[in-house]
Design an enzyme around this catalytic site. Structure first.
Site, PDB file in Angstrom:
ATOM      1  N   ASP A 105     -64.067  26.201 -18.401  1.00 53.12           N
ATOM      2  CA  ASP A 105     -64.795  26.269 -19.675  1.00 53.12           C
ATOM      3  C   ASP A 105     -63.862  26.646 -20.829  1.00 53.12           C
ATOM      4  OD1 ASP A 105     -67.328  25.541 -18.734  1.00 53.12           O
ATOM      5  OD2 ASP A 105     -67.729  27.567 -18.032  1.00 53.12           O
ATOM      6  N   GLY A 106     -62.866  27.487 -20.533  1.00 51.48           N
ATOM      7  CA  GLY A 106     -61.900  27.886 -21.562  1.00 51.48           C
ATOM      8  C   GLY A 106     -61.109  26.674 -22.061  1.00 51.48           C
ATOM      9  N   ASN A 111     -63.027  45.764 -33.656  1.00 52.38           N
ATOM     10  CA  ASN A 111     -61.874  46.631 -33.832  1.00 52.38           C
ATOM     11  C   ASN A 111     -61.812  47.548 -32.604  1.00 52.38           C
ATOM     12  OD1 ASN A 111     -59.867  48.403 -34.559  1.00 52.38           O
ATOM     13  ND2 ASN A 111     -60.412  48.353 -36.720  1.00 52.38           N
ATOM     14  N   ARG A 151     -72.293  51.397 -36.464  1.00 48.64           N
ATOM     15  CA  ARG A 151     -71.000  52.063 -36.293  1.00 48.64           C
ATOM     16  C   ARG A 151     -70.640  51.930 -34.828  1.00 48.64           C
ATOM     17  NH1 ARG A 151     -67.593  55.256 -39.023  1.00 48.64           N
ATOM     18  NH2 ARG A 151     -67.078  57.077 -37.783  1.00 48.64           N
ATOM     19  N   ALA A 184     -70.744  48.279 -28.184  1.00 49.41           N
ATOM     20  CA  ALA A 184     -70.620  49.739 -28.099  1.00 49.41           C
ATOM     21  C   ALA A 184     -71.057  50.444 -29.391  1.00 49.41           C
ATOM     22  CB  ALA A 184     -69.177  50.130 -27.737  1.00 49.41           C
TER      23      ALA A 184
END
Ligand code: NAP
Length: 251
Positions: A42-43, A119, A139, A176
């Protein structure tokens, strides 16, 4: 009709490419193909789509997997002859897959799987606007916005839903997120219909990705994301349903 390959860097994939080239009675043309054959997983298929993104209105993509059946790869080593026959005799069905589109400082790009704002090094604060209305301020590590066909990729690892690719929708999943007295995030994936737009603004310098590509993003600048009117067309032979593919891949 002319064709080109995009090949994963492994022995099996190169062998299949040689076999196809020796048998297929069509012209090989890397510059201006009608058919693009991705040999790998798939990549590799994602790489093929991005390499020919400016020709997607007329190119038909074929994915031949040198391992197991993938989500974009419909042919396996067992049906190389079937693929050759399909190409020579125009004997295949065409399915469409929707893309999402970003606009960053008037630079437009596309993703077949997802766009992420990420990030990994420090917590970032991102304002999320849905249709120009502030929806939430997240955040955390970042956000992932995926297509339905990309829902089985990074989105799934983030706990996002696996979505039938025939639905015209896109999915926003937080990466997260911090939930505390000071910060509140939805903390559930949000599935939006294709008519919505997302605008993301980050309060620190960051990065965003579109499938395999990584771009810098400056603090306080906008990343706009919407459903694209561009679609990729891909040649299908295998009738394995989406649910069966999910079962084969993950269960
Ligand atoms: P890679 O790191 O070499 O591999 C990513 C894996 O994702 C490969 O196993 C690939 O399958 C699989 N994959 C790609 N698209 C998929 C889809 N629509 N459904 C299910 N699996 C899929 O990276 P890459 O090959 O350059 O692919 C870039 C993609 O990696 C990104 O678009 C993102 O979705 C994914 N990614 C995932 C994570 C994660 O899950 N934690 C983190 C970063 C990026 P094949 O083995 O068949 O190629």
């Amino acid at each position: 009709m002319k064709y080109a390959f995009v090949i994963r860097n492994d022995e099996n994939s190169f062998k299949v490419a040689e076999k196809i080239k020796s048998q297929l009675k069509l012209e090989y043309d890397e510059e201006n193909p009608d058919y693009v054959i991705s040999l790998g997983g798939d990549g590799t298929f994602l790489r093929a789509v991005h390499k020919y993104i400016n020709s997607i209105d007329h190119v038909v993509f074929f994915g031949l997997n040198s391992g197991n059946l993938g989500f974009y790869t419909d042919y396996t080593m067992d049906n190389v002859d079937g693929l050759i026959d399909a190409l020579e005799n125009n004997n295949f069905n065409v399915n469409s897959h929707s893309l999402i589109e970003y606009n960053y400082n008037n630079k437009i790009g596309y993703a077949l799987n997802e766009i992420t704002l990420l990030n990994q090094m420090m917590v970032q604060t991102v304002d999320v606007y849905v249709d120009d209305v502030l929806f939430e301020t997240v955040r955390g590590t970042g956000l992932c916005v995926c297509t339905t066909s990309g829902s089985t990729a990074y989105n799934k690892s983030l706990g996002g839903p696996v979505v039938d690719p025939s639905l015209e929708a896109f999915i926003l999943t937080e990466i997260a997120p911090i939930n505390s007295n000071a910060y509140r995030a939805l903390s559930s994936p949000l599935v939006l219909s294709s008519k919505h737009t997302l605008r993301l603004k980050c309060h620190t310098d960051s990065m965003f990705t579109a499938d395999q590509f990584v771009m810098d993003m400056k603090s306080e600048e906008w990343l706009n994301i919407n459903f694209s009117c561009k679609k990729i067309r891909f040649g299908k032979m295998d009738n394995t349903s989406f649910v069966k593919r999910v079962q084969k891949a993950f269960l």
